[in-house]
Design an enzyme around this catalytic site. Structure first.
Site, PDB file in Angstrom:
ATOM      1  N   CYS A  81       4.986 -15.930 -14.296  1.00 36.90           N
ATOM      2  CA  CYS A  81       5.663 -15.721 -12.675  1.00 36.90           C
ATOM      3  C   CYS A  81       4.923 -17.083 -11.977  1.00 36.90           C
ATOM      4  CB  CYS A  81       5.703 -14.644 -12.046  1.00 36.90           C
ATOM      5  SG  CYS A  81       6.524 -14.794 -10.663  1.00 36.90           S
ATOM      6  N   CYS A  88       1.836 -17.186  -9.473  1.00 38.13           N
ATOM      7  CA  CYS A  88       2.470 -16.218  -8.295  1.00 38.13           C
ATOM      8  C   CYS A  88       1.126 -15.501  -7.604  1.00 38.13           C
ATOM      9  CB  CYS A  88       3.377 -15.130  -8.983  1.00 38.13           C
ATOM     10  SG  CYS A  88       4.127 -14.067  -7.561  1.00 38.13           S
ATOM     11  N   CYS A 170      11.032 -14.982  -7.974  1.00 38.37           N
ATOM     12  CA  CYS A 170       9.760 -14.087  -8.179  1.00 38.37           C
ATOM     13  C   CYS A 170      10.194 -13.001  -9.173  1.00 38.37           C
ATOM     14  CB  CYS A 170       9.323 -13.647  -6.733  1.00 38.37           C
ATOM     15  SG  CYS A 170       7.608 -12.634  -7.275  1.00 38.37           S
ATOM     16  N   GLN A 278       7.063   4.104  -1.665  1.00 39.26           N
ATOM     17  CA  GLN A 278       6.391   3.263  -2.691  1.00 39.26           C
ATOM     18  C   GLN A 278       7.133   2.331  -3.115  1.00 39.26           C
ATOM     19  OE1 GLN A 278       3.537   4.053  -3.970  1.00 39.26           O
ATOM     20  NE2 GLN A 278       2.999   6.241  -3.277  1.00 39.26           N
ATOM     21  N   GLU A 328       2.924  13.567   9.082  1.00 38.82           N
ATOM     22  CA  GLU A 328       3.033  11.963   9.293  1.00 38.82           C
ATOM     23  C   GLU A 328       2.942  11.445  10.552  1.00 38.82           C
ATOM     24  OE1 GLU A 328       3.522   9.308   7.007  1.00 38.82           O
ATOM     25  OE2 GLU A 328       3.882   8.092   8.641  1.00 38.82           O
ATOM     26  N   ASP A 376      -2.155  11.781   0.607  1.00 35.12           N
ATOM     27  CA  ASP A 376      -1.753  10.426   0.150  1.00 35.12           C
ATOM     28  C   ASP A 376      -2.104   9.416   1.103  1.00 35.12           C
ATOM     29  OD1 ASP A 376      -0.737   8.250  -1.225  1.00 35.12           O
ATOM     30  OD2 ASP A 376       1.303   9.227  -1.255  1.00 35.12           O
ATOM     31  N   CYS A 403      -4.307   5.056  -3.647  1.00 33.95           N
ATOM     32  CA  CYS A 403      -4.188   3.901  -4.018  1.00 33.95           C
ATOM     33  C   CYS A 403      -5.305   2.835  -4.055  1.00 33.95           C
ATOM     34  CB  CYS A 403      -3.050   3.024  -3.379  1.00 33.95           C
ATOM     35  SG  CYS A 403      -3.372   3.044  -1.775  1.00 33.95           S
TER      36      CYS A 403
HETATM   37  C1  LIG Z   1       0.617   5.858   1.108  1.00 31.95           C
HETATM   38  S1  LIG Z   1       1.557   6.443   2.219  1.00 31.95           S
HETATM   39  C2  LIG Z   1       2.088   7.860   1.549  1.00 31.95           C
HETATM   40  C3  LIG Z   1       3.227   8.373   1.929  1.00 31.95           C
HETATM   41  C4  LIG Z   1       4.288   9.288   0.958  1.00 31.95           C
HETATM   42  N1  LIG Z   1       3.642  10.083   0.518  1.00 31.95           N
HETATM   43  C5  LIG Z   1       5.009   8.635  -0.326  1.00 31.95           C
HETATM   44  O1  LIG Z   1       4.585   8.513  -1.356  1.00 31.95           O
HETATM   45  O2  LIG Z   1       5.936   7.997   0.193  1.00 31.95           O
HETATM   46  C6  LIG Z   1       0.788   6.754   3.565  1.00 31.95           C
HETATM   47  C7  LIG Z   1       1.423   7.236   4.807  1.00 31.95           C
HETATM   48  O3  LIG Z   1       0.392   7.803   5.952  1.00 31.95           O
HETATM   49  C8  LIG Z   1       1.002   7.578   7.106  1.00 31.95           C
HETATM   50  N2  LIG Z   1      -0.227   7.173   7.900  1.00 31.95           N
HETATM   51  C9  LIG Z   1      -1.064   6.392   8.139  1.00 31.95           C
HETATM   52  N3  LIG Z   1      -2.084   6.592   8.684  1.00 31.95           N
HETATM   53  C10 LIG Z   1      -1.837   7.998   9.080  1.00 31.95           C
HETATM   54  C11 LIG Z   1      -2.761   9.019  10.184  1.00 31.95           C
HETATM   55  N4  LIG Z   1      -3.691   8.631  10.608  1.00 31.95           N
HETATM   56  N5  LIG Z   1      -1.965  10.234  10.131  1.00 31.95           N
HETATM   57  C12 LIG Z   1      -0.932  10.564   9.791  1.00 31.95           C
HETATM   58  N6  LIG Z   1      -0.033   9.602   8.893  1.00 31.95           N
HETATM   59  C13 LIG Z   1      -0.702   8.513   8.489  1.00 31.95           C
HETATM   60  C14 LIG Z   1       1.532   6.202   6.896  1.00 31.95           C
HETATM   61  O4  LIG Z   1       2.550   6.000   7.871  1.00 31.95           O
HETATM   62  C15 LIG Z   1       2.458   6.230   5.410  1.00 31.95           C
HETATM   63  O5  LIG Z   1       3.741   6.991   5.666  1.00 31.95           O
END
Ligand SMILES: C[S@@+](CC[C@H](N)C(=O)[O-])C[C@H]1O[C@@H](n2cnc3c(N)ncnc32)[C@H](O)[C@@H]1O
Length: 445
Positions: A81, A88, A170, A278, A328, A376, A403
């Site tokens: 790419c 890229c 891309c 994701q 969330e 997460d 992650c």
């Molecule tokens: C890595 S994503 C994971 C979302 C979900 N588990 C998924 O797999 O689609 C992290 C999430 O945490 C939320 N977030 C970030 N900071 C936060 C906080 N301080 N309190 C609550 N949620 C939060 C973000 O808006 C996002 O939706």
């Protein structure tokens, strides 16, 4: 230009050095050592000899960008790419054969947990490889610029804030994503709408985000502009035009559907512009399968899904649990999660809109202590305070989806110090051709 007298002659930003890359650092940059001086080189892989320009020069280490590949490393494969002759920027590890990418990701996870977390004695499962090495991203963000008097739309040239490399295809993105971006560029050129120039404070177009429902075939675009009158964008692209402060401007504002439709693991989801999804749809399904298995549910448990986004994990595990509670902070994502529960006929899932720092205690009071907590968080991981809130939930099991192993490590160490045991860590490759690695860690009391 020599690489041997680096320490004696203090280097400066902008200096160019010839360097041999001997390994990869956490985060993916090449590491070169010159006379005890460590240089982290963007765009370089082990075995490469490169000419690199310093972007930061400290006493004991420096950061640099490769500007010329003088001799490729023995393992290198040809870049698949490229844009305008440049590799890229979204695929910095594409020169590394895929089996070496996987081995390096596993090594980086193990190293982070041991060195940054002091963690030992856990099972490190073999990394789950990605289903597809290319065209897996359902979302890409592009920047506007000008080239030879015409609007360019693509990525920043490596090491440049102002120069934009036009992207035609891309290979991280699907054909429909590429087609959507190219259609917006053609529209901008045909309508003679200029790219925003931050130095001159002229022009309109700033960024374009293209997201795709892989199963629905829908495209969701977000066009970020400076305030100004715009002709109507292509209507089949769901377009939001934002002003400088994020307010909607332009003649029409939102065109097309505001919610993207997607399917994951047999469940239907709607996704708002501001909600997280994701970026690798196919691997997200694999990840959620691993999370469900890691929860070890028998049917009656109460589960918290903290950082739940649009409810993907909560709803994937709801049928195997007694009740699930998602938390969330983005209001639109919580509204999506509630709508997604209803659309899938799931009635044992509830969602709370709150910051995890403040929302966990009230959730424990409202719902009672959970049997299992899933977290997460974003790349920054959990603050020490949020880890303390998770500990207060007193779950027998914590399933940590991460992650970023360098933030998982100290968070898991804090939990271990409080009495949990780190049982298992399962790395998953969601992002081939990049250094990013996802992990599911299981901690138990
Ligand atoms: C890595 S994503 C994971 C979302 C979900 N588990 C998924 O797999 O689609 C992290 C999430 O945490 C939320 N977030 C970030 N900071 C936060 C906080 N301080 N309190 C609550 N949620 C939060 C973000 O808006 C996002 O939706």
């Amino acid at each position: 230009m020599d690489s041997t007298s680096t320490r004696s002659a203090r280097r400066r930003t902008g200096d160019e050095l010839e360097l041999e890359i001997d390994s990869l650092a956490q985060g993916g940059r090449g590491v070169a050592r010159a006379d005890g001086y460590v240089v982290f080189v963007t765009g370089a892989l082990p075995g490469d000899r490169v000419r690199a320009r310093l972007t930061k020069a400290k006493r004991d280490y420096a950061e640099a960008t490769s500007v010329d590949l003088l001799r490729p490393g023995a393992d290198r494969v040809a870049d698949a790419c490229t844009h305008d002759g440049e590799p890229c920027p979204g695929a910095p590890w594409q020169g590394l054969p895929y089996d070496l990418q996987l081995a390096e990701k596993s090594r980086q996870v193990a190293e982070a947990l041991r060195r940054l977390g002091g963690l030992e004695g856990f099972e490190l499962s073999p990394i789950v490889p990605a289903v597809d090495g290319w065209r897996y991203r359902n979302k890409l963000e592009y920047s506007f610029g000008e080239r030879d008097g015409a609007v360019a739309l693509g990525f920043h040239r490596r090491g440049s804030w102002s120069e934009i490399v036009d992207v035609e295809d891309c290979k991280l993105a699907s054909e429909p994503n590429n087609a959507a971006r190219n259609a917006v560029r053609e529209w901008a050129r045909a309508e003679r709408i200029g790219a925003y120039d931050s130095r001159a404070a002229t022009g309109i177009l700033r960024n374009l985000i293209v997201r795709e429902g892989r199963r629905s075939g829908q495209i969701q675009t977000r066009l970020v502009t400076s305030p100004g009158e715009l002709p109507r964008p292509p209507v089949d692209l769901h377009t939001v035009i934002e002003g400088r402060a994020g307010g909607t401007v332009g003649p029409t504002g939102v065109l097309g559907a505001e919610h993207l439709a997607e399917e994951l693991g047999g469940l239907r989801f709607r996704v708002s512009h501001d909600a997280f999804l994701q970026t690798n749809t196919e691997m997200a399904e694999r990840l959620y399968g691993i999370v469900a298995e890691s929860c070890g549910l028998r049917g009656g448990e109460r589960v918290f899904d903290l950082f739940c986004g649009i409810g993907t994990i909560a709803l994937s595990i709801a049928r195997g649990a007694g009740e699930v509670w998602g938390l969330e902070s983005v209001p639109d994502a919580v509204a999506d999660a509630e709508e997604n529960a209803a659309a899938n006929g799931i009635d044992n899932a509830s969602f709370v809109c709150a910051d995890a720092r403040l929302g966990v205690r009230p959730l424990i009071e409202q719902a009672g202590s959970p049997d299992v907590v899933v977290v997460d968080p974003p790349r920054a991981g959990l603050s020490k305070k949020i880890v303390r809130r998770v500990l207060e939930a007193d779950a027998r099991r914590v399933v940590y989806v991460s992650c970023n192993p360098t933030t998982l490590a100290p968070n898991a160490a804090q939990m271990v110090e409080a009495g949990y045991t780190l049982r298992r860590v399962q790395p998953v490759d969601m992002f081939p051709q990049t250094p990013h690695v996802e992990c599911v860690a299981v901690l138990e009391r």
